[in-house]
Design a protein around this motif. Structure first.
Motif, PDB file in Angstrom:
ATOM      1  N   HIS B 191     149.360  46.452 -27.284  1.00  0.00           N
ATOM      2  CA  HIS B 191     148.909  45.257 -27.070  1.00  0.00           C
ATOM      3  C   HIS B 191     149.407  44.884 -25.514  1.00  0.00           C
ATOM      4  CE1 HIS B 191     146.710  43.643 -30.182  1.00  0.00           C
ATOM      5  NE2 HIS B 191     147.289  45.136 -31.092  1.00  0.00           N
ATOM      6  N   VAL B 192     150.746  45.469 -25.255  1.00  0.00           N
ATOM      7  CA  VAL B 192     151.211  45.094 -23.631  1.00  0.00           C
ATOM      8  C   VAL B 192     150.231  45.929 -22.867  1.00  0.00           C
ATOM      9  CG1 VAL B 192     153.276  45.338 -22.330  1.00  0.00           C
ATOM     10  CG2 VAL B 192     153.497  44.755 -24.458  1.00  0.00           C
ATOM     11  N   GLY B 193     150.140  47.107 -23.029  1.00  0.00           N
ATOM     12  CA  GLY B 193     149.291  48.099 -22.117  1.00  0.00           C
ATOM     13  C   GLY B 193     147.890  47.386 -21.883  1.00  0.00           C
ATOM     14  N   MET B 194     147.309  46.941 -23.280  1.00  0.00           N
ATOM     15  CA  MET B 194     145.989  46.441 -23.090  1.00  0.00           C
ATOM     16  C   MET B 194     146.154  45.110 -22.026  1.00  0.00           C
ATOM     17  SD  MET B 194     144.141  46.662 -26.687  1.00  0.00           S
ATOM     18  CE  MET B 194     145.412  46.005 -27.590  1.00  0.00           C
ATOM     19  N   GLU B 195     147.086  44.206 -22.318  1.00  0.00           N
ATOM     20  CA  GLU B 195     147.021  43.074 -21.140  1.00  0.00           C
ATOM     21  C   GLU B 195     147.218  43.395 -20.041  1.00  0.00           C
ATOM     22  OE1 GLU B 195     149.170  39.373 -22.882  1.00  0.00           O
ATOM     23  OE2 GLU B 195     150.708  40.203 -21.575  1.00  0.00           O
ATOM     24  N   VAL B 196     148.114  44.433 -19.775  1.00  0.00           N
ATOM     25  CA  VAL B 196     148.370  44.792 -18.386  1.00  0.00           C
ATOM     26  C   VAL B 196     146.882  45.384 -17.625  1.00  0.00           C
ATOM     27  CG1 VAL B 196     149.010  46.834 -16.946  1.00  0.00           C
ATOM     28  CG2 VAL B 196     150.588  45.768 -18.464  1.00  0.00           C
ATOM     29  N   CYS B 197     146.266  46.079 -18.515  1.00  0.00           N
ATOM     30  CA  CYS B 197     144.936  46.514 -18.079  1.00  0.00           C
ATOM     31  C   CYS B 197     143.833  45.302 -17.892  1.00  0.00           C
ATOM     32  CB  CYS B 197     144.512  47.394 -19.169  1.00  0.00           C
ATOM     33  SG  CYS B 197     142.972  48.553 -18.743  1.00  0.00           S
ATOM     34  N   THR B 564     145.172  38.406 -29.584  1.00  0.00           N
ATOM     35  CA  THR B 564     146.854  38.292 -30.043  1.00  0.00           C
ATOM     36  C   THR B 564     147.200  37.304 -29.300  1.00  0.00           C
ATOM     37  OG1 THR B 564     147.046  40.568 -29.076  1.00  0.00           O
ATOM     38  CG2 THR B 564     146.971  40.292 -31.540  1.00  0.00           C
ATOM     39  N   GLY B 565     147.213  37.293 -28.015  1.00  0.00           N
ATOM     40  CA  GLY B 565     147.614  36.511 -26.957  1.00  0.00           C
ATOM     41  C   GLY B 565     147.656  34.974 -27.267  1.00  0.00           C
ATOM     42  N   ALA B 566     146.490  34.735 -27.826  1.00  0.00           N
ATOM     43  CA  ALA B 566     146.023  33.458 -28.008  1.00  0.00           C
ATOM     44  C   ALA B 566     146.846  32.979 -29.382  1.00  0.00           C
ATOM     45  CB  ALA B 566     144.474  33.254 -28.648  1.00  0.00           C
ATOM     46  N   ARG B 593     152.223  30.787 -40.006  1.00  0.00           N
ATOM     47  CA  ARG B 593     151.480  29.601 -39.657  1.00  0.00           C
ATOM     48  C   ARG B 593     150.296  29.499 -39.009  1.00  0.00           C
ATOM     49  NH1 ARG B 593     156.802  26.036 -37.881  1.00  0.00           N
ATOM     50  NH2 ARG B 593     157.970  27.638 -38.073  1.00  0.00           N
ATOM     51  N   VAL B 594     149.928  30.425 -38.321  1.00  0.00           N
ATOM     52  CA  VAL B 594     148.523  30.661 -37.654  1.00  0.00           C
ATOM     53  C   VAL B 594     147.485  31.463 -38.415  1.00  0.00           C
ATOM     54  CG1 VAL B 594     147.375  31.180 -35.510  1.00  0.00           C
ATOM     55  CG2 VAL B 594     149.748  30.640 -35.426  1.00  0.00           C
ATOM     56  N   GLY B 595     146.689  30.768 -39.104  1.00  0.00           N
ATOM     57  CA  GLY B 595     145.779  31.263 -39.886  1.00  0.00           C
ATOM     58  C   GLY B 595     144.628  32.076 -39.180  1.00  0.00           C
ATOM     59  N   ALA B 596     145.021  33.505 -38.919  1.00  0.00           N
ATOM     60  CA  ALA B 596     144.173  34.277 -38.173  1.00  0.00           C
ATOM     61  C   ALA B 596     143.731  35.453 -38.925  1.00  0.00           C
ATOM     62  CB  ALA B 596     144.650  34.637 -36.813  1.00  0.00           C
ATOM     63  N   CYS B 597     142.843  35.885 -38.983  1.00  0.00           N
ATOM     64  CA  CYS B 597     142.421  37.309 -39.819  1.00  0.00           C
ATOM     65  C   CYS B 597     141.497  37.949 -38.832  1.00  0.00           C
ATOM     66  CB  CYS B 597     142.128  36.917 -41.154  1.00  0.00           C
ATOM     67  SG  CYS B 597     141.482  38.411 -42.066  1.00  0.00           S
ATOM     68  N   GLY B 598     142.015  39.305 -38.552  1.00  0.00           N
ATOM     69  CA  GLY B 598     141.019  40.172 -37.844  1.00  0.00           C
ATOM     70  C   GLY B 598     140.178  41.140 -38.756  1.00  0.00           C
ATOM     71  N   LEU B 599     139.003  41.612 -38.386  1.00  0.00           N
ATOM     72  CA  LEU B 599     138.133  42.458 -39.314  1.00  0.00           C
ATOM     73  C   LEU B 599     137.654  43.528 -38.263  1.00  0.00           C
ATOM     74  CD1 LEU B 599     136.089  42.887 -41.393  1.00  0.00           C
ATOM     75  CD2 LEU B 599     134.422  41.931 -40.109  1.00  0.00           C
ATOM     76  N   SER B 610     145.785  51.472 -33.426  1.00  0.00           N
ATOM     77  CA  SER B 610     146.901  50.959 -32.810  1.00  0.00           C
ATOM     78  C   SER B 610     146.832  49.301 -32.347  1.00  0.00           C
ATOM     79  CB  SER B 610     147.444  51.674 -31.455  1.00  0.00           C
ATOM     80  OG  SER B 610     146.225  51.750 -30.576  1.00  0.00           O
ATOM     81  N   ILE B 611     145.422  49.140 -32.356  1.00  0.00           N
ATOM     82  CA  ILE B 611     144.906  47.677 -32.126  1.00  0.00           C
ATOM     83  C   ILE B 611     145.552  47.013 -33.240  1.00  0.00           C
ATOM     84  CG2 ILE B 611     143.247  45.502 -31.746  1.00  0.00           C
ATOM     85  CD1 ILE B 611     142.025  47.933 -30.249  1.00  0.00           C
ATOM     86  N   GLY B 612     144.950  47.393 -34.578  1.00  0.00           N
ATOM     87  CA  GLY B 612     145.084  46.805 -35.738  1.00  0.00           C
ATOM     88  C   GLY B 612     146.677  46.802 -36.167  1.00  0.00           C
ATOM     89  N   THR B 613     147.308  47.762 -35.889  1.00  0.00           N
ATOM     90  CA  THR B 613     148.707  47.799 -36.430  1.00  0.00           C
ATOM     91  C   THR B 613     149.449  46.915 -35.376  1.00  0.00           C
ATOM     92  OG1 THR B 613     148.288  50.281 -37.234  1.00  0.00           O
ATOM     93  CG2 THR B 613     150.588  49.559 -36.751  1.00  0.00           C
ATOM     94  N   GLY B 614     149.148  46.806 -34.243  1.00  0.00           N
ATOM     95  CA  GLY B 614     149.726  45.784 -33.316  1.00  0.00           C
ATOM     96  C   GLY B 614     149.459  44.465 -33.810  1.00  0.00           C
ATOM     97  N   CYS B 615     148.477  44.060 -34.198  1.00  0.00           N
ATOM     98  CA  CYS B 615     148.247  42.821 -34.783  1.00  0.00           C
ATOM     99  C   CYS B 615     149.061  42.671 -36.213  1.00  0.00           C
ATOM    100  CB  CYS B 615     146.992  42.734 -35.418  1.00  0.00           C
ATOM    101  SG  CYS B 615     145.440  42.501 -34.286  1.00  0.00           S
TER     102      CYS B 615
END
Ligand code: SF4
Ligand code: SF4
Ligand code: SF4
Lengths: 183, 768
Positions: B191-197, B564-566, B593-599, B610-615
């Motif tokens: 997620h750091v790398g993606m953010e940089v990019c 994830t940044g949000a 506390r933050v009700g978030a869920c990925g799909l 890696s995106i999912g595992t980073g979440c």
């Protein structure tokens, strides 16, 4: 080890321990009747696959009611099952039921003890094969059995790849055999 | 002899220097530039609750020459490894690949931009985004101000990677949990790398930022005017795509040439030019290539066909490869004159050009030269039976289809003039080409599918980059209290189990229930591929705001970092928790506390792993489609049996909440219906107020009844007090609770895992 290939090549076994292939409905029925606490786990494809105009889930209901096997209705199968007048013992999803079955101390869907024979019907084969893989490696205290028309290498007992007519014949025979009293 | 006193330069000194620790924008937390051991206790705590559940794909290991080793059941390999550690090892490998793909992409972009603008080029994400890089701030402790700072972040990621990969070597790690911890580490860094990019691309290419209503762009192969010269961009990296658009604009060719993209490069280029078109997601790549509509195909990196040279040659499309990641054995022509390359390419030569500007010029010139000489026609329904004449229903095609589709039966029907089954196969097809390759009678299945593919076009909102701070300020409180029931993040590839339209169905189910729906990558495109009765897509129907009921295209795969940044920004902007080097506190906040869920409904790639595992490390649960069981690992709990004790941060005491919220962290389901119900449940958090819980339970109950026919079997677990019971279902729920012997449960005002595991983070750090 058998050299039978699964119908869907994505499920080819990369290992040494493969299912025993059984074609005889009588033998399947015998294994099921011999089990102390069998469980029938139903997947989403029981709602879309049909044989002779009957949905697979209707066959499942017949199998379960033949000798009172509890059902775990995964995915969204519960709704249809209730419509057919069958109350599933559990609506755990496939991952949940597999995760519980791994634990020999688990009390089972009827809280009477973990199951010794777990039957699977109506999963997409790749997903079903992965669930069976978990049980093959991590639940050596139980046996698994597939009722689909596809060969599942990771099961303990599997049908071979069957054409629909043969499969229907097998399921009909299985239901008849289950209803019969064992000698 | 005088003794020279050597000043010790510790790792911490080095870290402080890199992150400019003296610059006091926030206090530095406990884990700036975390290394593998630093967050290990956090991982172990997570995995105590959410245990890895393995489904081996192979029972063997063939990593070294001791093998192959059979690891079935209790057996161990010649090196001593068991089946669980081996699965976790493969998971780590996948996460390292995924993280490297994004990081490598980021490297390439940064390198290009630094060469162009220099290291001091400032980062500015517009007036609505002050917290520009929540991941870099949190994981490194650095507030990046320039491209040079982004490079520092990437250097840190790269330095971690060498340790992570080294642990995969034979005779290293022996514990599945430790391999998992490393996978979580790799994925946090992803997620750091993606953010940089993505930040580099926004500032370097002027992509949109600080804006919600980005333009609606055209999608679908019907959007491409095949009478014009056409350039097809395939991959993820816009470094060549951007100069192509520039070249076209500079030479006044806007109306004379078509630029379309597949996969994320499409999303990237439409962030740069509204005139560019999205051909479709990954699953449409091979189809479109095989139509021969593209005069020139430009590949960059990731998820591109590895047989592109053969596929392009077969239909007479020219091919330019542009990155070191995928060079296809082609001759490197970077140093040759553009016009010379064009001459060769018009004669049929495929090329490798690393210089983006040169590649752009060549692509445009070749497209202009080639197009008039090429014929572009689609197969018509009338031609289909003839194409199928050699078919004999052997079903070899069906057996190799990775999506288990009845291809042979569909071809049989098509041969007899009924195209419906083929259209259905097409709607579920992931576009791999295995069927056609396997056919012993060489039936051109893909060509036949052209007749059923249609040429419908759709609208997708161009990717908008980071969620704005102002938006976070507005939704922070309702999200944390639960009155906005959750953030639904639909991400990842197009390896969908069923109809491609399922993604739009899922997105709409939540948008109309006033969840915040965010999307990226192929899923973002796919959500636009369905129209309502009035012909509107989701992007035309729902507002583009990060707010209740919004449907937001964040951008390409690397824009996932903004999702994830949000969540991190909610902790920072709304709850005022410092981000700096404060990963555990932020992740703990999000988890509780933050009700978030990925799909990730169609996750295919290692990047998706890696995106999912980073979440997951950040406390965000992810629901996955059935293909994802092949990633081999899920993180799951047992709701009734497990201990759900957490710390009440305000009371400073341990409380057994008996509440599995969220119940799982990585969870595979088989059907869309079950996915929807599960996601609604996974948005429940311990912090919900009674009002928020009522809203979340209203959706969970309604969806459960809709798709499973009854009240949820586990409803009693999620009702803490009678005030949690949704008014709409009150009678029914009360009767149910009575039947199952429900008892009241504690409600916590500040639930936290801090204090329940060994950590240097003091409890005070989570109290805000
Ligand atoms: S790494 Fe270990 S398990 Fe794998 S092949 Fe080598 S010895 Fe066998
Ligand atoms: S191209 Fe489509 S239909 Fe053919 S094998 Fe692949 S997924 Fe199946
Ligand atoms: S492999 Fe070819 S011949 Fe066989 S069923 Fe498929 S299309 Fe027909």
């Amino acid at each position: 080890m058998t050299t039978t290939l699964p119908y869907h090549r994505v499920n080819v076994l990369t290992g040494t321990k493969a299912a025993r292939i059984i074609e005889d409905a009588g033998e399947y029925a015998h294994l099921i009747k011999r089990a102390r606490r069998p469980l029938l786990v139903l997947g989403a494809r029981t709602l879309t696959m049909s044989l002779d105009g009957r949905l697979l889930i209707e066959y499942a209901a017949d199998i379960a009611s033949a000798i009172g096997i509890p059902i775990c209705a995964t995915a969204h199968t519960k709704k249809k099952l209730l419509e057919l007048g069958v109350e599933p013992a559990s609506s755990y999803d496939i991952t949940e039921i597999v995760n519980h079955l791994k634990d020999p101390e688990w009390r089972g869907v009827k809280k009477e003890g973990n199951h010794d024979l777990v039957m699977f019907l109506g999963f997409r084969t790749d997903f079903g094969e992965q669930a069976l893989s978990t049980l093959k490696h991590y639940a050596q205290h139980l046996k698994t059995m597939t009722l689909c028309k596809y060969y599942y290498p990771h099961a303990s007992y599997s049908l071979p790849n069957l054409k629909d007519e043969k499969w229907k014949e097998f399921l009909d025979n299985l239901i008849t055999n289950l209803k019969e009293k064992e000698a | 002899m005088a003794v020279v006193e050597k000043k010790k330069h510790t790792r911490r000194d080095e870290v402080n220097e890199i992150i400019r620790a003296d610059d006091l924008w926030e206090p530095v937390g406990h884990t700036p530039m975390a290394e593998i051991p630093d967050l290990r206790n956090w991982d172990m705590r997570l995995m105590k609750q959410y245990k890895p559940l393995y489904a081996p794909m192979c029972d063997l290991c063939c990593f070294c020459t001791y093998g192959k080793c059979d690891l079935t059941g209790d057996k161990r390999g010649a090196c001593g490894i068991d089946i669980s550690a081996q699965q976790a090892r493969v998971v780590l490998l996948a996460c390292c690949m995924g993280m490297s793909a994004h990081g490598g992409h980021g490297r390439h972009v940064l390198h290009y931009l630094i060469e162009k603008y220099g290291r001091d080029y400032p980062i500015n994400l517009g007036d609505q985004v002050a917290v520009e890089a929540p991941h870099i701030r949190t994981v490194l402790g650095l507030k990046p101000e320039t491209l040079g700072d982004l490079e520092k972040a990437l250097e840190y990621v790269e330095s971690q990677l060498i340790h992570l990969i080294s642990s995969l070597h034979t005779g290293q790690e022996g514990s599945a949990l430790d391999y998992e911890s490393k996978a979580l580490h790799a994925s946090m860094l992803d997620h750091v790398g993606m953010e940089v990019c993505d930040i580099a691309e926004i500032v370097g290419f002027n992509f949109p930022t600080s804006v919600a209503d980005t333009p609606l762009v055209d999608m679908g192969w019907g959007a491409i005017d095949k009478t014009k010269p056409t350039i097809l961009l395939v991959g993820h990296n816009p470094v060549t795509a951007v100069p192509i658009v520039d070249y076209i604009n500079e030479h006044g060719l806007q109306d004379k040439i078509e630029v379309g993209g597949i996969c994320c490069t499409a999303l990237e280029v439409t962030r740069y030019s509204e005139r560019a078109k999205i051909v479709g997601p990954l699953s449409r790549q091979l189809y479109f290539v095989k139509t021969g509509f593209a005069d020139v195909i430009v590949t960059d990196e990731q998820c591109i066909r590895t047989d592109m040279p053969q596929q392009a040659a077969a239909v007479g499309s020219a091919l330019i490869a542009t990155t070191d990641k995928a060079s296809y054995g082609l001759e490197d022509m970077t140093k040759r004159e553009a016009d010379e390359i064009v001459k060769d390419m018009v004669k049929g030569k495929q090329t490798l050009i690393f210089d983006p500007e040169k590649a752009a010029e060549v692509a445009v010139k070749v497209a202009l030269e080639l197009a008039p000489k090429r014929k572009k026609e689609l197969v018509t329904p009338e031609q289909v039976p003839e194409l199928a004449k050699d078919h004999r229903l052997c079903n070899m095609c069906s057996q190799v289809c990775p999506n288990l589709l009845p291809v042979g039966d569909a071809v049989e029907a098509a041969k007899n003039g009924n195209l419906e089954p083929l259209a259905e196969v097409f709607s579920k097809c992931i576009g791999c080409g295995k069927c056609e390759q396997e056919c012993p009678r060489h039936v051109p299945i893909f060509k036949m599918m052209q007749a059923v593919a249609g040429s419908e076009t759709w609208k997708v909102r161009a990717g908008r980059g980071p969620v704005m701070d102002t938006e976070i300020r507005k939704v922070g409180a309702p999200l944390v209290l639960g009155t906005i029931p959750g953030i639904i993040a639909i991400v990842g590839c197009s390896n969908f189990p069923e109809e491609i339209n399922e993604v739009a169905d899922i997105a709409e189910e939540f948008a109309k229930r006033k969840y915040i729906v965010v999307l990226t990558g192929c899923s973002a495109m796919t959500a636009g591929m369905k129209k309502d009765k009035e012909g509107k897509t989701l992007y035309e129907k729902y507002p583009p705001d990060f707010d209740a009921g919004g449907v937001v295209n964040i951008g390409s795969c690397v824009a996932n970092a903004h999702i994830t940044g949000a969540a991190m920004k909610v902790a920072n902007i709304f709850a005022t928790l410092p981000l700096r080097g404060n990963y555990e506190v932020i992740a703990d906040y999000i988890l509780n506390r933050v009700g978030a869920c990925g799909l990730a409904w169609g996750a295919m790639s290692q990047k998706a792993a890696s995106i999912g595992t980073g979440c997951n490390r950040l406390g965000i649960p992810v629901v996955l489609g059935p293909h994802s069981s092949k990633y081999r690992r899920q993180y799951v709990s047992r709701k009734e049996e497990d201990d759900w004790t957490v710390m009440d941060g305000r009371e400073r005491k341990l409380v057994d909440t008996e509440e599995p919220s969220p119940e799982h962290l990585a969870y595979v389901v088989e059907s869309k219906e079950r996915a929807i119900v599960t996601m609604a449940k996974l948005c429940i958090r311990k912090n919900d107020t009674p009002q928020g819980r009522q809203i979340k339970l209203t959706h969970y109950i309604a969806l459960h009844k809709q798709y499973l026919g009854t009240l949820p079997d586990d409803l009693h677990i999620y009702v803490r007090k009678t005030s949690d019971i949704p008014i709409f279902f009150k009678k029914e729920v009360m009767a149910y609770l009575e039947k199952v012997g429900w008892k009241e449960k504690p409600v916590l005002s500040l639930p936290t895992l801090v204090g329940t595991y060994p950590s240097e983070v003091p409890l005070d750090a989570v109290v805000h």
